[in-house]
Design a protein around this motif. Structure first.
Motif, mmCIF file in Angstrom:
data_model
loop_
_atom_site.group_PDB
_atom_site.id
_atom_site.type_symbol
_atom_site.label_atom_id
_atom_site.label_comp_id
_atom_site.label_asym_id
_atom_site.label_seq_id
_atom_site.Cartn_x
_atom_site.Cartn_y
_atom_site.Cartn_z
ATOM 1 N N SER A 84 0.815 -1.217 0.000
ATOM 2 C CA SER A 84 0.000 0.000 0.000
ATOM 3 C C SER A 84 0.851 1.270 0.000
ATOM 4 C CB SER A 84 -0.961 -0.003 1.186
ATOM 5 O OG SER A 84 -0.241 -0.036 2.402
ATOM 6 N N THR A 85 2.021 1.229 0.630
ATOM 7 C CA THR A 85 2.871 2.421 0.602
ATOM 8 C C THR A 85 3.405 2.669 -0.808
ATOM 9 O OG1 THR A 85 4.861 1.206 1.278
ATOM 10 C CG2 THR A 85 3.543 2.205 3.029
ATOM 11 N N GLY A 86 3.699 1.596 -1.520
ATOM 12 C CA GLY A 86 4.135 1.714 -2.909
ATOM 13 C C GLY A 86 3.037 2.256 -3.794
ATOM 14 N N LEU A 87 1.808 1.776 -3.567
ATOM 15 C CA LEU A 87 0.666 2.303 -4.315
ATOM 16 C C LEU A 87 0.508 3.798 -4.047
ATOM 17 C CD1 LEU A 87 -1.887 -0.586 -3.737
ATOM 18 C CD2 LEU A 87 -0.735 -0.022 -5.877
ATOM 19 N N GLY A 88 0.683 4.182 -2.793
ATOM 20 C CA GLY A 88 0.591 5.593 -2.436
ATOM 21 C C GLY A 88 1.632 6.432 -3.161
ATOM 22 N N ALA A 89 2.837 5.908 -3.307
ATOM 23 C CA ALA A 89 3.895 6.627 -4.024
ATOM 24 C C ALA A 89 3.540 6.792 -5.499
ATOM 25 C CB ALA A 89 5.229 5.890 -3.882
ATOM 26 N N LEU A 90 2.968 5.747 -6.102
ATOM 27 C CA LEU A 90 2.554 5.850 -7.504
ATOM 28 C C LEU A 90 1.439 6.875 -7.662
ATOM 29 C CD1 LEU A 90 2.570 2.116 -8.666
ATOM 30 C CD2 LEU A 90 4.286 3.880 -9.126
ATOM 31 N N ILE A 91 0.479 6.858 -6.746
ATOM 32 C CA ILE A 91 -0.628 7.818 -6.796
ATOM 33 C C ILE A 91 -0.092 9.239 -6.651
ATOM 34 C CG2 ILE A 91 -2.678 8.647 -5.552
ATOM 35 C CD1 ILE A 91 -3.212 5.613 -4.926
ATOM 36 N N SER A 92 0.805 9.436 -5.720
ATOM 37 C CA SER A 92 1.398 10.753 -5.515
ATOM 38 C C SER A 92 2.151 11.220 -6.764
ATOM 39 C CB SER A 92 2.335 10.714 -4.308
ATOM 40 O OG SER A 92 2.976 11.950 -4.149
ATOM 41 N N GLY A 93 2.917 10.316 -7.360
ATOM 42 C CA GLY A 93 3.637 10.651 -8.589
ATOM 43 C C GLY A 93 2.687 11.009 -9.714
ATOM 44 N N PHE A 94 1.609 10.247 -9.832
ATOM 45 C CA PHE A 94 0.589 10.533 -10.849
ATOM 46 C C PHE A 94 -0.016 11.913 -10.626
ATOM 47 C CE2 PHE A 94 -4.065 10.534 -11.478
ATOM 48 C CZ PHE A 94 -4.083 10.582 -12.863
ATOM 49 N N GLN A 95 -0.373 12.219 -9.385
ATOM 50 C CA GLN A 95 -1.000 13.509 -9.085
ATOM 51 C C GLN A 95 -0.056 14.675 -9.360
ATOM 52 O OE1 GLN A 95 -2.152 12.616 -5.034
ATOM 53 N NE2 GLN A 95 -4.269 12.177 -5.647
ATOM 54 N N ARG A 96 1.203 14.516 -8.977
ATOM 55 C CA ARG A 96 2.185 15.574 -9.233
ATOM 56 C C ARG A 96 2.382 15.784 -10.728
ATOM 57 N NH1 ARG A 96 7.286 14.397 -5.588
ATOM 58 N NH2 ARG A 96 7.951 16.392 -6.454
ATOM 59 N N ALA A 97 2.436 14.691 -11.485
ATOM 60 C CA ALA A 97 2.570 14.798 -12.941
ATOM 61 C C ALA A 97 1.337 15.470 -13.539
ATOM 62 C CB ALA A 97 2.788 13.418 -13.556
ATOM 63 N N ARG A 98 0.169 15.042 -13.118
ATOM 64 C CA ARG A 98 -1.081 15.616 -13.624
ATOM 65 C C ARG A 98 -1.130 17.119 -13.352
ATOM 66 N NH1 ARG A 98 -5.805 13.760 -10.296
ATOM 67 N NH2 ARG A 98 -4.833 15.325 -8.988
ATOM 68 N N ASP A 99 -0.711 17.527 -12.164
ATOM 69 C CA ASP A 99 -0.718 18.949 -11.806
ATOM 70 C C ASP A 99 0.204 19.778 -12.698
ATOM 71 O OD1 ASP A 99 -2.512 18.319 -9.802
ATOM 72 O OD2 ASP A 99 -1.031 18.476 -8.172
ATOM 73 N N GLN A 100 1.205 19.129 -13.281
ATOM 74 C CA GLN A 100 2.152 19.803 -14.178
ATOM 75 C C GLN A 100 1.818 19.540 -15.656
ATOM 76 O OE1 GLN A 100 4.642 21.851 -13.123
ATOM 77 N NE2 GLN A 100 3.871 21.533 -11.051
ATOM 78 N N ALA A 101 0.649 18.939 -15.912
ATOM 79 C CA ALA A 101 0.207 18.603 -17.275
ATOM 80 C C ALA A 101 1.177 17.643 -17.968
ATOM 81 C CB ALA A 101 -0.007 19.864 -18.104
ATOM 82 N N ILE A 102 1.697 16.699 -17.196
ATOM 83 C CA ILE A 102 2.599 15.668 -17.716
ATOM 84 C C ILE A 102 1.823 14.353 -17.759
ATOM 85 C CG2 ILE A 102 4.720 14.354 -17.299
ATOM 86 C CD1 ILE A 102 5.711 16.816 -15.656
ATOM 87 N N ALA A 103 1.814 13.705 -18.918
ATOM 88 C CA ALA A 103 1.165 12.390 -19.029
ATOM 89 C C ALA A 103 1.948 11.393 -18.177
ATOM 90 C CB ALA A 103 1.129 11.941 -20.480
#
Length: 104
Positions: A58-77
């Motif tokens: 679950s901590t790894g999933l959280g890291a992926l989610i966080s990375g996705f959100q940070r990328a999305r906030d910067q308009a990065i696919a």
């Protein structure tokens, strides 16, 4: 122990973060750092290659989610690539694949 290799293509549009090993509470900070650095590079797209990931908690999933959100906030696919069947099952059960694109 997790190993990660981050590469940027020649024109700076694609960053690939290749993860290997187990992503759990002991290694998740390395994943967070790698994804943070990838986002900071401001490519058009980030691909997280999970082919050699044997386990994710679950901590790894959280890291992926966080990375996705940070990328999305910067308009990065942001997408995940080549998860093993075991890891893919965890990604499906977590609901992560409903928001993050995965390539086989």
């Amino acid at each position: 122990m997790i190993e990660e290799v981050t590469s940027l293509d020649a024109d700076g549009t694609l960053t690939t973060v290749s993860l290997r090993g187990e992503i759990d509470v002991l290694t998740v900070e390395q994943v967070r750092v790698a994804l943070g650095e990838a986002v900071a590079g401001r490519p058009r797209q980030i691909v997280v290659d999970m082919h050699d990931v044997a386990f994710i908690d679950s901590t790894g999933l959280g890291a992926l989610i966080s990375g996705f959100q940070r990328a999305r906030d910067q308009a990065i696919a942001f997408r995940l690539a080549r998860p093993s069947s075991n890891v893919r099952q965890i990604l499906v059960l977590s609901g992560l694949l409903e928001v993050v694109e995965v390539t086989p």
